[in-house]
Design a protein around this motif. Structure first.
Motif, mmCIF file in Angstrom:
data_model
loop_
_atom_site.group_PDB
_atom_site.id
_atom_site.type_symbol
_atom_site.label_atom_id
_atom_site.label_comp_id
_atom_site.label_asym_id
_atom_site.label_seq_id
_atom_site.Cartn_x
_atom_site.Cartn_y
_atom_site.Cartn_z
ATOM 1 N N UNK A 49 0.856 -1.181 0.000
ATOM 2 C CA UNK A 49 0.000 0.000 0.000
ATOM 3 C C UNK A 49 0.894 1.235 0.000
ATOM 4 N N UNK A 50 0.812 2.017 -1.046
ATOM 5 C CA UNK A 50 1.627 3.236 -1.136
ATOM 6 C C UNK A 50 0.792 4.419 -0.667
ATOM 7 N N UNK A 51 1.254 5.081 0.391
ATOM 8 C CA UNK A 51 0.562 6.247 0.943
ATOM 9 C C UNK A 51 0.977 7.466 0.125
ATOM 10 N N UNK A 52 -0.012 8.180 -0.416
ATOM 11 C CA UNK A 52 0.258 9.384 -1.205
ATOM 12 C C UNK A 52 -0.458 10.568 -0.575
ATOM 13 N N UNK A 53 -0.036 11.757 -0.932
ATOM 14 C CA UNK A 53 -0.707 12.957 -0.418
ATOM 15 C C UNK A 53 -2.141 13.015 -0.930
ATOM 16 N N UNK A 54 -2.385 12.565 -2.155
ATOM 17 C CA UNK A 54 -3.753 12.548 -2.692
ATOM 18 C C UNK A 54 -4.625 11.591 -1.877
ATOM 19 N N UNK A 55 -4.069 10.445 -1.522
ATOM 20 C CA UNK A 55 -4.817 9.493 -0.703
ATOM 21 C C UNK A 55 -5.106 10.051 0.678
ATOM 22 N N UNK A 56 -4.126 10.710 1.274
ATOM 23 C CA UNK A 56 -4.347 11.345 2.589
ATOM 24 C C UNK A 56 -5.462 12.374 2.500
ATOM 25 N N UNK A 57 -5.438 13.178 1.437
ATOM 26 C CA UNK A 57 -6.457 14.218 1.258
ATOM 27 C C UNK A 57 -7.847 13.600 1.126
ATOM 28 N N UNK A 58 -7.954 12.496 0.377
ATOM 29 C CA UNK A 58 -9.261 11.823 0.238
ATOM 30 C C UNK A 58 -9.766 11.348 1.587
ATOM 31 N N UNK A 59 -8.891 10.744 2.399
ATOM 32 C CA UNK A 59 -9.315 10.250 3.709
ATOM 33 C C UNK A 59 -9.639 11.391 4.656
ATOM 34 N N UNK A 60 -8.883 12.484 4.596
ATOM 35 C CA UNK A 60 -9.209 13.639 5.445
ATOM 36 C C UNK A 60 -10.609 14.149 5.122
ATOM 37 N N UNK A 61 -10.905 14.238 3.824
ATOM 38 C CA UNK A 61 -12.225 14.711 3.402
ATOM 39 C C UNK A 61 -13.312 13.734 3.840
ATOM 40 N N UNK A 62 -13.046 12.453 3.638
ATOM 41 C CA UNK A 62 -14.038 11.430 4.001
ATOM 42 C C UNK A 62 -14.295 11.411 5.514
ATOM 43 N N UNK A 63 -13.238 11.529 6.307
ATOM 44 C CA UNK A 63 -13.384 11.480 7.755
ATOM 45 C C UNK A 63 -13.937 12.774 8.335
ATOM 46 N N UNK A 64 -13.888 13.859 7.559
ATOM 47 C CA UNK A 64 -14.437 15.136 8.034
ATOM 48 C C UNK A 64 -15.959 15.161 7.951
ATOM 49 N N UNK A 65 -16.535 14.259 7.151
ATOM 50 C CA UNK A 65 -17.988 14.195 7.002
ATOM 51 C C UNK A 65 -18.603 13.544 8.233
ATOM 52 N N UNK A 66 -19.543 14.219 8.885
ATOM 53 C CA UNK A 66 -20.156 13.625 10.082
ATOM 54 C C UNK A 66 -20.882 12.316 9.760
ATOM 55 N N UNK A 67 -20.924 11.433 10.727
ATOM 56 C CA UNK A 67 -21.664 10.176 10.580
ATOM 57 C C UNK A 67 -23.151 10.522 10.557
ATOM 58 N N UNK A 68 -23.922 10.005 9.578
ATOM 59 C CA UNK A 68 -25.366 10.297 9.545
ATOM 60 C C UNK A 68 -26.038 9.853 10.846
ATOM 61 N N UNK A 69 -27.007 10.634 11.294
ATOM 62 C CA UNK A 69 -27.676 10.383 12.574
ATOM 63 C C UNK A 69 -28.277 8.983 12.646
ATOM 64 N N UNK A 70 -28.880 8.500 11.545
ATOM 65 C CA UNK A 70 -29.492 7.170 11.579
ATOM 66 C C UNK A 70 -28.442 6.072 11.721
ATOM 67 N N UNK A 71 -27.287 6.244 11.085
ATOM 68 C CA UNK A 71 -26.217 5.254 11.200
ATOM 69 C C UNK A 71 -25.619 5.275 12.605
ATOM 70 N N UNK A 72 -25.502 6.447 13.178
ATOM 71 C CA UNK A 72 -24.991 6.574 14.540
ATOM 72 C C UNK A 72 -25.956 5.925 15.533
ATOM 73 N N UNK A 73 -27.245 6.155 15.353
ATOM 74 C CA UNK A 73 -28.250 5.549 16.228
ATOM 75 C C UNK A 73 -28.231 4.025 16.108
ATOM 76 N N UNK A 74 -28.077 3.522 14.893
ATOM 77 C CA UNK A 74 -28.014 2.073 14.684
ATOM 78 C C UNK A 74 -26.781 1.477 15.360
ATOM 79 N N UNK A 75 -25.646 2.161 15.238
ATOM 80 C CA UNK A 75 -24.438 1.694 15.902
ATOM 81 C C UNK A 75 -24.597 1.648 17.408
#
Length: 83
Positions: A49-75
């Motif tokens: 697995x090669x870690x790239x700055x583009x990959x880091x940026x994608x994960x930062x963006x993905x992890x910045x999105x809040x978990x939807x309330x229904x998914x959080x309630x289900x968890x």
């Protein structure tokens, strides 16, 4: 054993360090975090697995999105059943 070092720092870093109650501890924690991150990248590289700055940026963006309330309630509901 400890070793004393002298370093030159950018103004913003020096100002942040000036606000820390224990400068040596703050620097040690930051350097160890960097060391751990480097180790993680080496482990991932060895796994193909090669870690790239583009990959880091994608994960930062993905992890910045809040978990939807229904998914959080289900968890929470699932955790309640497990315990």
């Amino acid at each position: 054993m400890t070793v004393k070092r002298s370093v030159s720092l950018p103004d913003d870093v020096a100002e942040w360090l000036d606000q820390q109650p224990n400068v040596s501890a703050a620097i040690t924690a930051a350097v160890r975090a960097q060391m751990d991150g480097t180790h993680l990248h080496e482990v991932l590289r060895r796994a193909g697995i090669e870690v790239t700055e583009a990959g880091r940026a994608r994960w930062r963006e993905r992890l910045a999105t809040p978990i939807p309330a229904d998914a959080l309630a289900e968890g929470r509901r699932m955790l309640g059943r497990a315990g």
